[in-house]
Structures are given as C-alpha cells and as structure tokens.
Design a protein around this motif. Structure first.
Motif, PDB file in Angstrom:
ATOM      1  N   GLN A   6       0.848  -1.187   0.000  1.00 46.94           N
ATOM      2  CA  GLN A   6       0.000   0.000   0.000  1.00 46.94           C
ATOM      3  C   GLN A   6       0.881   1.233   0.000  1.00 46.94           C
ATOM      4  OE1 GLN A   6      -3.017  -1.809   3.218  1.00 46.94           O
ATOM      5  NE2 GLN A   6      -3.758   0.108   2.297  1.00 46.94           N
ATOM      6  N   PHE A   7       0.388   2.253  -0.694  1.00 46.22           N
ATOM      7  CA  PHE A   7       1.126   3.507  -0.778  1.00 46.22           C
ATOM      8  C   PHE A   7       0.159   4.679  -0.725  1.00 46.22           C
ATOM      9  CE2 PHE A   7       4.754   6.034  -1.742  1.00 46.22           C
ATOM     10  CZ  PHE A   7       4.262   7.128  -2.441  1.00 46.22           C
ATOM     11  N   PRO A   8       0.457   5.754   0.007  1.00 50.47           N
ATOM     12  CA  PRO A   8       1.612   5.884   0.895  1.00 50.47           C
ATOM     13  C   PRO A   8       1.362   5.182   2.223  1.00 50.47           C
ATOM     14  CG  PRO A   8       0.268   7.843   1.040  1.00 50.47           C
ATOM     15  CD  PRO A   8      -0.396   6.947   0.021  1.00 50.47           C
ATOM     16  N   SER A   9       2.354   5.147   3.076  1.00 47.24           N
ATOM     17  CA  SER A   9       2.169   4.554   4.397  1.00 47.24           C
ATOM     18  C   SER A   9       1.481   5.556   5.325  1.00 47.24           C
ATOM     19  CB  SER A   9       3.499   4.116   4.988  1.00 47.24           C
ATOM     20  OG  SER A   9       4.396   5.208   5.048  1.00 47.24           O
ATOM     21  N   HIS A  10       1.776   6.831   5.115  1.00 41.79           N
ATOM     22  CA  HIS A  10       1.137   7.893   5.879  1.00 41.79           C
ATOM     23  C   HIS A  10       0.772   9.034   4.940  1.00 41.79           C
ATOM     24  CE1 HIS A  10       3.482   5.867   9.038  1.00 41.79           C
ATOM     25  NE2 HIS A  10       2.570   6.293   9.876  1.00 41.79           N
ATOM     26  N   SER A  11      -0.315   9.716   5.265  1.00 41.94           N
ATOM     27  CA  SER A  11      -0.696  10.896   4.505  1.00 41.94           C
ATOM     28  C   SER A  11      -1.388  11.880   5.437  1.00 41.94           C
ATOM     29  CB  SER A  11      -1.625  10.527   3.352  1.00 41.94           C
ATOM     30  OG  SER A  11      -1.989  11.678   2.609  1.00 41.94           O
ATOM     31  N   ARG A  22      -3.244   3.893  -2.795  1.00 42.14           N
ATOM     32  CA  ARG A  22      -3.048   2.836  -3.777  1.00 42.14           C
ATOM     33  C   ARG A  22      -2.800   1.514  -3.085  1.00 42.14           C
ATOM     34  NH1 ARG A  22       0.150   2.294  -9.426  1.00 42.14           N
ATOM     35  NH2 ARG A  22       0.713   0.085  -9.265  1.00 42.14           N
ATOM     36  N   CYS A  23      -3.301   0.448  -3.703  1.00 45.00           N
ATOM     37  CA  CYS A  23      -3.096  -0.903  -3.195  1.00 45.00           C
ATOM     38  C   CYS A  23      -2.680  -1.811  -4.337  1.00 45.00           C
ATOM     39  CB  CYS A  23      -4.381  -1.440  -2.570  1.00 45.00           C
ATOM     40  SG  CYS A  23      -4.331  -3.222  -2.227  1.00 45.00           S
ATOM     41  N   ASP A  24      -1.594  -2.530  -4.124  1.00 37.19           N
ATOM     42  CA  ASP A  24      -1.162  -3.559  -5.072  1.00 37.19           C
ATOM     43  C   ASP A  24      -1.373  -4.915  -4.423  1.00 37.19           C
ATOM     44  OD1 ASP A  24       0.487  -1.026  -5.954  1.00 37.19           O
ATOM     45  OD2 ASP A  24       0.585  -2.449  -7.625  1.00 37.19           O
ATOM     46  N   PRO A  25      -2.297  -5.708  -4.928  1.00 36.35           N
ATOM     47  CA  PRO A  25      -2.577  -7.003  -4.302  1.00 36.35           C
ATOM     48  C   PRO A  25      -1.501  -8.021  -4.667  1.00 36.35           C
ATOM     49  CG  PRO A  25      -3.856  -6.785  -6.302  1.00 36.35           C
ATOM     50  CD  PRO A  25      -3.117  -5.486  -6.132  1.00 36.35           C
ATOM     51  N   ILE A  26      -1.612  -9.188  -4.067  1.00 32.97           N
ATOM     52  CA  ILE A  26      -0.723 -10.278  -4.432  1.00 32.97           C
ATOM     53  C   ILE A  26      -1.029 -10.669  -5.881  1.00 32.97           C
ATOM     54  CG2 ILE A  26      -0.218 -12.712  -3.990  1.00 32.97           C
ATOM     55  CD1 ILE A  26      -0.687 -12.090  -1.003  1.00 32.97           C
ATOM     56  N   GLY A 109      -2.457  -5.750   3.588  1.00 31.61           N
ATOM     57  CA  GLY A 109      -1.325  -4.851   3.490  1.00 31.61           C
ATOM     58  C   GLY A 109      -1.093  -4.147   4.820  1.00 31.61           C
ATOM     59  N   PRO A 110      -0.027  -3.345   4.909  1.00 34.50           N
ATOM     60  CA  PRO A 110       0.318  -2.674   6.167  1.00 34.50           C
ATOM     61  C   PRO A 110      -0.588  -1.495   6.488  1.00 34.50           C
ATOM     62  CG  PRO A 110       1.852  -2.058   4.448  1.00 34.50           C
ATOM     63  CD  PRO A 110       0.978  -3.105   3.855  1.00 34.50           C
ATOM     64  N   GLY A 111      -1.382  -1.069   5.522  1.00 29.60           N
ATOM     65  CA  GLY A 111      -2.296   0.035   5.762  1.00 29.60           C
ATOM     66  C   GLY A 111      -1.708   1.388   5.411  1.00 29.60           C
TER      67      GLY A 111
ATOM     68  N   TYR B  36      -6.903 -12.710  13.509  1.00 31.65           N
ATOM     69  CA  TYR B  36      -5.778 -12.012  12.899  1.00 31.65           C
ATOM     70  C   TYR B  36      -4.969 -11.340  14.004  1.00 31.65           C
ATOM     71  CZ  TYR B  36      -7.548 -12.354   8.096  1.00 31.65           C
ATOM     72  OH  TYR B  36      -7.959 -12.811   6.860  1.00 31.65           O
ATOM     73  N   VAL B  37      -3.687 -11.118  13.729  1.00 22.69           N
ATOM     74  CA  VAL B  37      -2.816 -10.415  14.660  1.00 22.69           C
ATOM     75  C   VAL B  37      -2.151  -9.259  13.920  1.00 22.69           C
ATOM     76  CG1 VAL B  37      -0.864 -11.987  14.214  1.00 22.69           C
ATOM     77  CG2 VAL B  37      -0.896 -10.608  16.302  1.00 22.69           C
ATOM     78  N   GLN B  38      -2.032  -8.151  14.614  1.00 18.80           N
ATOM     79  CA  GLN B  38      -1.320  -7.000  14.052  1.00 18.80           C
ATOM     80  C   GLN B  38      -0.193  -6.630  14.991  1.00 18.80           C
ATOM     81  OE1 GLN B  38      -3.433  -3.256  13.591  1.00 18.80           O
ATOM     82  NE2 GLN B  38      -2.099  -2.638  11.905  1.00 18.80           N
ATOM     83  N   TYR B  39       1.033  -6.903  14.571  1.00 20.17           N
ATOM     84  CA  TYR B  39       2.192  -6.487  15.344  1.00 20.17           C
ATOM     85  C   TYR B  39       2.439  -5.003  15.086  1.00 20.17           C
ATOM     86  CZ  TYR B  39       2.865 -11.490  15.788  1.00 20.17           C
ATOM     87  OH  TYR B  39       2.670 -12.822  16.054  1.00 20.17           O
ATOM     88  N   PRO B  40       3.130  -4.330  15.983  1.00 20.11           N
ATOM     89  CA  PRO B  40       3.370  -2.892  15.815  1.00 20.11           C
ATOM     90  C   PRO B  40       3.943  -2.559  14.453  1.00 20.11           C
ATOM     91  CG  PRO B  40       4.057  -3.609  17.992  1.00 20.11           C
ATOM     92  CD  PRO B  40       3.679  -4.853  17.249  1.00 20.11           C
ATOM     93  N   ASN B  41       3.322  -1.584  13.807  1.00 20.74           N
ATOM     94  CA  ASN B  41       3.781  -1.059  12.512  1.00 20.74           C
ATOM     95  C   ASN B  41       3.725  -2.084  11.377  1.00 20.74           C
ATOM     96  OD1 ASN B  41       4.448   1.486  13.705  1.00 20.74           O
ATOM     97  ND2 ASN B  41       6.290   0.521  14.526  1.00 20.74           N
ATOM     98  N   GLN B  42       2.859  -3.080  11.528  1.00 31.65           N
ATOM     99  CA  GLN B  42       2.713  -4.066  10.473  1.00 31.65           C
ATOM    100  C   GLN B  42       1.242  -4.232  10.089  1.00 31.65           C
ATOM    101  OE1 GLN B  42       4.798  -7.797  10.992  1.00 31.65           O
ATOM    102  NE2 GLN B  42       6.412  -6.832  12.222  1.00 31.65           N
ATOM    103  N   GLY B  43       0.994  -4.965   9.010  1.00 31.09           N
ATOM    104  CA  GLY B  43      -0.374  -5.255   8.607  1.00 31.09           C
ATOM    105  C   GLY B  43      -0.943  -6.422   9.398  1.00 31.09           C
ATOM    106  N   LEU B  44      -2.175  -6.778   9.094  1.00 31.44           N
ATOM    107  CA  LEU B  44      -2.817  -7.903   9.770  1.00 31.44           C
ATOM    108  C   LEU B  44      -2.315  -9.222   9.189  1.00 31.44           C
ATOM    109  CD1 LEU B  44      -4.870  -5.458  10.178  1.00 31.44           C
ATOM    110  CD2 LEU B  44      -6.579  -7.229  10.511  1.00 31.44           C
TER     111      LEU B  44
END
Lengths: 117, 116
Positions: A6-11, A22-26, A109-111, B36-44
């Motif tokens: 995912q992009f960006p990580s922060h906004s 934006r999201c790029d899936p597997i 994704g990381p969000g 699901y688990v979410q570690y710090p600064n990571q996705g699920l």
C-alpha cells in the motif's frame, strides 16, 4: 512472493483536499478488499472487487469516496474532498479466485494512515 | 448481518503465563471464523481460521482457538506467551457462502501486552 503493498504509508492532508491511496494485491489474486479503521473503532469493510468489477460497495461511507481497479490489478481509493472524520487507517486485502477454498484467506497490506486536519 | 464482540479491549499478561482472548459472534447464517494479529507497525496477519471439521483449530506461533457453536464463541488461547506476542488481536467472521463474497466483519480488537 511479494505481499500486499500500500502507498503511501502515511498521509496528512487538510480538510477539503484530495487524497488517493493505492493498493497492489498479491499477483494473481482476483479478490481485492478495502477496509478502514477509525481510531478507537473496529475495522470496517468498505468494498470488494472481483477482478475489475465492484462486487460489493455497501460499506462505502458516501460519494466522496471513489474506488477503482483498472485492469483488475492494482486499486486506488480516492477521497475528495476529505473531511475530518475520514481520518483513520485504510487497509487493503486480497485473496485468490472465488472458486478456490483458499479464497477465504485474506492477505492484508500494512495500511495507509490518513490524517485529515 | 453479522457482528463480533471481543470482550476485552486490553489484556496484560506476564511472560510464560497463559492467555485467553474472548470472542463472541452473532449471525443468522453459518459463518467462518478467523483470528488475525497486528504487530506494531505491520499489517494484519492470519493466525488461524475455522471453516469446518474439528472445532479445535491450531494456528501459527502456538496459538489455538475453539469454535463453540452453541455459545457462538471462538476464543483464542496460548498456553505460554512470549514478549514477541505483544500485539493487537482481531476476531473476524465471514458468511459461509462464496456467492455472497467474503467480506470480513471484525471485532474491536484486543491489545495484548506481555510483561517480563
């Protein structure tokens, strides 16, 4: 195999501005989902694509949100104009073809953390 | 429609002690259940899932969960936690019908803080 990105990580944007996430899936995953977590609340479903088609957009909060998935690959989520209550973490997830049992496993994704000031 | 309740928002626990995270759900149709688990600064990350079969499900990192249909629960347990288990844990359900799509309904999350 690369995961969901995912992009960006922060906004950080001001109220009234536009932001595009934006999201790029597997690679090869037909299903793509968007979720949102507003601070202090649960993660909520926004919408679901199967390839380039919107399968379910029942969770989209209002018409300020526009999601697209051109060509069935990456997806964008645009918020225009942004409001204060749009702040939160936006997650994207993908899963394999609906015909597969494993399609129930969603990879997240990381969000993107969106802050509207 | 489905709903998920995670009864504890925060669970402090000492290292090597057991932990149980409670999850109850409500649904008028059959569901599949996930943790699901979410570690710090990571996705699920998917810990485990129940689709069918044995009601005791084993997942990654030593976690397990038991599906109890009569009590509509899916509690998560680990017999001995490590510092690295500090994270937020989410219980989720989806309708057990591929035709309906697989959107997940989440609980509010449980923050686990493992203390040395």
């Amino acid at each position: 195999e690369a995961g969901v990105t995912q992009f960006p990580s922060h906004s950080v944007i001001e109220k009234g501005q536009t932001v595009t996430l934006r999201c790029d899936p597997i690679s090869g995953h037909d299903n793509l989902y968007w979720y949102r977590r507003v601070m202090g609340k649960e993660i909520k479903f926004l919408l679901h694509f199967v390839k380039e088609s919107k399968q379910d957009e029942s969770g989209m909060p209002n018409n300020r949100f526009l999601a697209e998935r051109t060509g069935g690959t990456y997806s964008t989520l645009k918020v225009q104009p942004a409001e204060l209550e749009d702040s939160g973490v936006y997650f994207c997830a993908s899963s394999s073809s609906p015909q597969r049992q494993s399609s129930y496993e969603q990879y997240f994704g990381p969000g993107t953390r969106l802050t509207v000031t | 429609a489905q709903s998920v309740t995670q009864l504890d928002s925060q669970v402090p626990v000492f290292e090597e002690a057991p932990v149980e995270l409670r999850c109850n759900y409500s649904s008028s149709v059959s569901v599949y259940l996930f943790w699901y688990v979410q570690y710090p600064n990571q996705g699920l990350q998917l810990l485990l899932k129940y689709l069918s079969g044995s009601t005791l499900v084993k997942g990654i990192n030593g976690f397990e969960a038991e599906f109890n249909k009569s009590q509509t629960s899916f509690h998560l347990r680990k017999p001995s936690v490590h510092i690295s288990d500090t994270a937020e844990y989410f219980c989720a359900v989806t309708r057990a019908s591929r035709a309906a799509g697989n959107k997940l309904t989440f609980g509010g999350g449980t923050r686990v803080l493992v203390k040395p």
